[in-house]
Design a protein around this motif. Structure first.
Motif, PDB file in Angstrom:
ATOM      1  N   HIS A   1      18.467  36.532  37.689  1.00  0.00           N
ATOM      2  CA  HIS A   1      17.040  36.258  37.823  1.00  0.00           C
ATOM      3  C   HIS A   1      16.777  35.958  39.295  1.00  0.00           C
ATOM      4  N   TYR A   2      15.747  36.580  39.867  1.00  0.00           N
ATOM      5  CA  TYR A   2      15.414  36.333  41.265  1.00  0.00           C
ATOM      6  C   TYR A   2      14.043  35.678  41.367  1.00  0.00           C
ATOM      7  N   ARG A   3      13.890  34.870  42.417  1.00  0.00           N
ATOM      8  CA  ARG A   3      12.615  34.203  42.684  1.00  0.00           C
ATOM      9  C   ARG A   3      12.419  34.121  44.190  1.00  0.00           C
ATOM     10  N   TYR A   4      11.277  34.624  44.652  1.00  0.00           N
ATOM     11  CA  TYR A   4      10.905  34.543  46.063  1.00  0.00           C
ATOM     12  C   TYR A   4      10.029  33.306  46.280  1.00  0.00           C
ATOM     13  N   PRO A   5       9.954  32.808  47.522  1.00  0.00           N
ATOM     14  CA  PRO A   5       9.089  31.648  47.812  1.00  0.00           C
ATOM     15  C   PRO A   5       7.623  31.892  47.445  1.00  0.00           C
ATOM     16  N   THR A   6       7.206  33.160  47.403  1.00  0.00           N
ATOM     17  CA  THR A   6       5.824  33.498  47.049  1.00  0.00           C
ATOM     18  C   THR A   6       5.538  33.292  45.568  1.00  0.00           C
ATOM     19  N   GLY A   7       6.607  33.092  44.776  1.00  0.00           N
ATOM     20  CA  GLY A   7       6.435  32.936  43.333  1.00  0.00           C
ATOM     21  C   GLY A   7       6.788  34.195  42.564  1.00  0.00           C
ATOM     22  N   THR A   8       6.942  35.312  43.278  1.00  0.00           N
ATOM     23  CA  THR A   8       7.341  36.546  42.615  1.00  0.00           C
ATOM     24  C   THR A   8       8.741  36.368  42.050  1.00  0.00           C
ATOM     25  N   GLU A   9       8.922  36.752  40.786  1.00  0.00           N
ATOM     26  CA  GLU A   9      10.233  36.628  40.174  1.00  0.00           C
ATOM     27  C   GLU A   9      10.435  37.718  39.144  1.00  0.00           C
ATOM     28  N   GLY A  10      11.685  37.918  38.779  1.00  0.00           N
ATOM     29  CA  GLY A  10      12.020  38.934  37.793  1.00  0.00           C
ATOM     30  C   GLY A  10      13.511  38.974  37.553  1.00  0.00           C
ATOM     31  N   ASP A  11      13.947  40.022  36.902  1.00  0.00           N
ATOM     32  CA  ASP A  11      15.362  40.186  36.586  1.00  0.00           C
ATOM     33  C   ASP A  11      15.882  41.480  37.173  1.00  0.00           C
ATOM     34  N   SER A  12      17.178  41.480  37.446  1.00  0.00           N
ATOM     35  CA  SER A  12      17.829  42.637  38.056  1.00  0.00           C
ATOM     36  C   SER A  12      19.290  42.639  37.643  1.00  0.00           C
ATOM     37  N   GLY A  13      19.946  43.768  37.840  1.00  0.00           N
ATOM     38  CA  GLY A  13      21.388  43.805  37.710  1.00  0.00           C
ATOM     39  C   GLY A  13      22.009  43.140  38.927  1.00  0.00           C
ATOM     40  N   LEU A  14      23.241  42.655  38.778  1.00  0.00           N
ATOM     41  CA  LEU A  14      23.955  42.079  39.924  1.00  0.00           C
ATOM     42  C   LEU A  14      24.254  43.173  40.942  1.00  0.00           C
ATOM     43  N   LEU A  15      24.711  44.298  40.443  1.00  0.00           N
ATOM     44  CA  LEU A  15      24.907  45.523  41.217  1.00  0.00           C
ATOM     45  C   LEU A  15      24.307  46.647  40.398  1.00  0.00           C
TER      46      LEU A  15
END
Length: 141
Positions: free
Chosen positions: A52-66
């Motif tokens: 799960h990723y989260r940017y300081p702007t509040g944008t977030e989501g999910d991704s593969g590790l690679l």
């Protein structure tokens, strides 16, 4: 984005040209070995593990590790830590082009696979360490 559960082998089999299928099989084996996780589809992307990723702007989501996508023009390899983090290694990789977080390779047989493996291992380590202030990462699977 979420894993779609489509058949990985089917996605690879539908890839063209033949070099893209060959490269997809090589990358699938390499990334599975590096991550210790099985491949799964995320639409047209083959990913390994989840975070799960989260940017300081509040944008977030999910991704593969690679992950990578066997596109017609080139194989796209996704690097969550960005290509700039691998500038020295990229000079030794062989023929490729790059975007901010993507590495484009037309033929894996023309690149140094040991260099590519090192890039992927460093990127995974960065993800597993939680990213930076600019992008916070949490491994979820």
């Amino acid at each position: 984005m979420k894993p779609t559960g489509d058949d990985v082998a089917g996605l690879i089999a539908r890839s063209s040209p033949a070099a893209r299928r060959r490269d997809a099989e090589t990358l699938t084996a390499m990334m599975q070995e590096i991550t210790g996780r099985p491949p799964q589809t995320w639409g047209t992307i083959i990913g390994f593990g989840t975070c799960h990723y989260r940017y300081p702007t509040g944008t977030e989501g999910d991704s593969g590790l690679l992950g990578f996508a066997p596109r017609k023009s080139a194989t796209t390899i996704y690097l969550l830590d960005g290509v700039d983090a691998h500038a020295d290694a990229l000079e030794k990789l062989g023929p490729h082009t790059a975007g901010a977080g993507c590495l484009y390779i037309k033929d894996l047989e023309q690149v140094d696979l040991d260099v590519l493996r090192g890039i992927l291992e460093r990127s995974l380590s960065w993800v597993e360490a939680g990213g930076t202030d600019q992008i916070q990462l949490t491994v979820t699977g």
